[in-house]
Scaffold this active site. Structure first.
Site, PDB file in Angstrom:
ATOM      1  CD  GLN A 163      -2.954   1.039   2.335  1.00  0.00           C
ATOM      2  OE1 GLN A 163      -2.677   0.434   3.347  1.00  0.00           O
ATOM      3  NE2 GLN A 163      -4.115   1.640   2.157  1.00  0.00           N
ATOM      4  CG  HIS A 199      13.108  -1.467  -2.694  1.00  0.00           C
ATOM      5  ND1 HIS A 199      11.999  -2.048  -3.267  1.00  0.00           N
ATOM      6  CD2 HIS A 199      13.952  -1.172  -3.720  1.00  0.00           C
ATOM      7  CE1 HIS A 199      12.168  -2.106  -4.580  1.00  0.00           C
ATOM      8  NE2 HIS A 199      13.343  -1.586  -4.873  1.00  0.00           N
ATOM      9  CG  PHE A 245       8.490  -8.855  -9.140  1.00  0.00           C
ATOM     10  CD1 PHE A 245       8.197  -8.934  -7.782  1.00  0.00           C
ATOM     11  CD2 PHE A 245       7.558  -9.324 -10.052  1.00  0.00           C
ATOM     12  CE1 PHE A 245       6.998  -9.487  -7.341  1.00  0.00           C
ATOM     13  CE2 PHE A 245       6.351  -9.880  -9.621  1.00  0.00           C
ATOM     14  CZ  PHE A 245       6.072  -9.956  -8.259  1.00  0.00           C
ATOM     15  N   PRO A 246      12.611  -6.120  -8.447  1.00  0.00           N
ATOM     16  CG  PRO A 246      13.367  -4.583  -6.867  1.00  0.00           C
ATOM     17  CD  PRO A 246      12.362  -5.677  -7.065  1.00  0.00           C
ATOM     18  CG  PHE A 274       3.279   4.776   3.615  1.00  0.00           C
ATOM     19  CD1 PHE A 274       2.641   3.558   3.444  1.00  0.00           C
ATOM     20  CD2 PHE A 274       4.290   4.855   4.562  1.00  0.00           C
ATOM     21  CE1 PHE A 274       2.992   2.439   4.179  1.00  0.00           C
ATOM     22  CE2 PHE A 274       4.660   3.749   5.311  1.00  0.00           C
ATOM     23  CZ  PHE A 274       4.011   2.540   5.119  1.00  0.00           C
TER      24      PHE A 274
END
Length: 234
Positions: free
Chosen positions: A65, A81, A92-93, A67
């Site tokens: 979600q 992250h 999905f880095p 912010f």
């Protein structure tokens, strides 16, 4: 000091529960779209005033979600992250880093009004090997994430860190960019190396990510298995 941890990820939730046991005075929730069994939900968009009044720090551990600005302005918000900002920020880095060769890792950063974009508190790179898939890289990222959070948690909690802005804006991938990778065009031209990188980037445990449509119109899912040769014994 009271801390709110928001997570929609099973690995990050285990870390959050560990931190809660070690330090206390923390609440752990998932977002309204989370699927963690038995974990209470919190819609930050509807509870901004309550969160700002009650908590001194909000931590996002893979929370899906976004912010609201009022929350970011009202209380210190930090994100963990699984990417090496500013490269391949967003969705999905590790998938995109396997394909484009950019760095991947874990970044702890302050949250601003953009996605995976704020000043960096700490980060650590993760190597990608020629035999890696998305799943194997992600597993290592989760190990690095745990190590990095535990190493820097006191500074994150107290705000006694020095954050630095990313050197560049980097690039951002959204869910739609990932979805565009999934369908394989059997007539597409390119090098085998490019196609192999795409297939291993889309191979993640038992997820059915990559697919093509055969001559009968049936969708066929594709995963690859990569196994490095064992070093010869001396």
């Amino acid at each position: 000091m009271t801390i709110l941890i928001l997570t929609d990820n099973v690995h990050a939730h285990a870390l959050a529960v560990d931190l809660q046991a070690r330090h206390g005075d923390m609440d752990v929730y998932q977002s309204p779209i989370g699927q963690l069994p038995g974990v209470p939900r919190c819609d930050v968009a509807e509870r901004v005033a309550e969160i700002v009044e009650r908590y001194d720090l909000v931590l996002s551990f893979h929370c899906k979600q976004r912010f609201p600005a009022a929350l970011i302005d009202g209380v210190r918000c930090v994100n963990v992250h699984p990417g090496f900002n500013p490269y391949n920020r967003g969705w999905f880095p590790q998938v995109f880093s396997i394909i484009d060769g950019q760095k991947v890792g874990v970044t702890i950063h302050e949250i601003d009004d953009q996605l995976d974009h704020g000043p960096i508190i700490a980060q650590r790179e993760c190597a990608i090997e020629s035999w890696d898939s998305s799943g194997s890289v992600y597993a290592r990222l989760m190990d690095i994430e745990r190590e990095l959070v535990l190493e820097h948690f006191d500074a994150i909690r107290d705000g006694s860190y020095t954050a630095k802005s990313p050197a560049t804006e980097g690039n951002l991938n959204l869910k739609k960019d990932f979805e565009q990778l999934r369908r394989l065009d059997l007539n597409e031209r390119g090098t085998f190396g490019h196609f192999l990188n795409r297939l291993r980037a889309l191979t993640h445990d038992d997820f059915r990510n990559a697919w093509f449509v055969d001559a009968s119109g049936r969708k066929v899912f594709v995963r690859v298995v990569l196994e490095p040769e064992k070093p010869a014994e001396a």
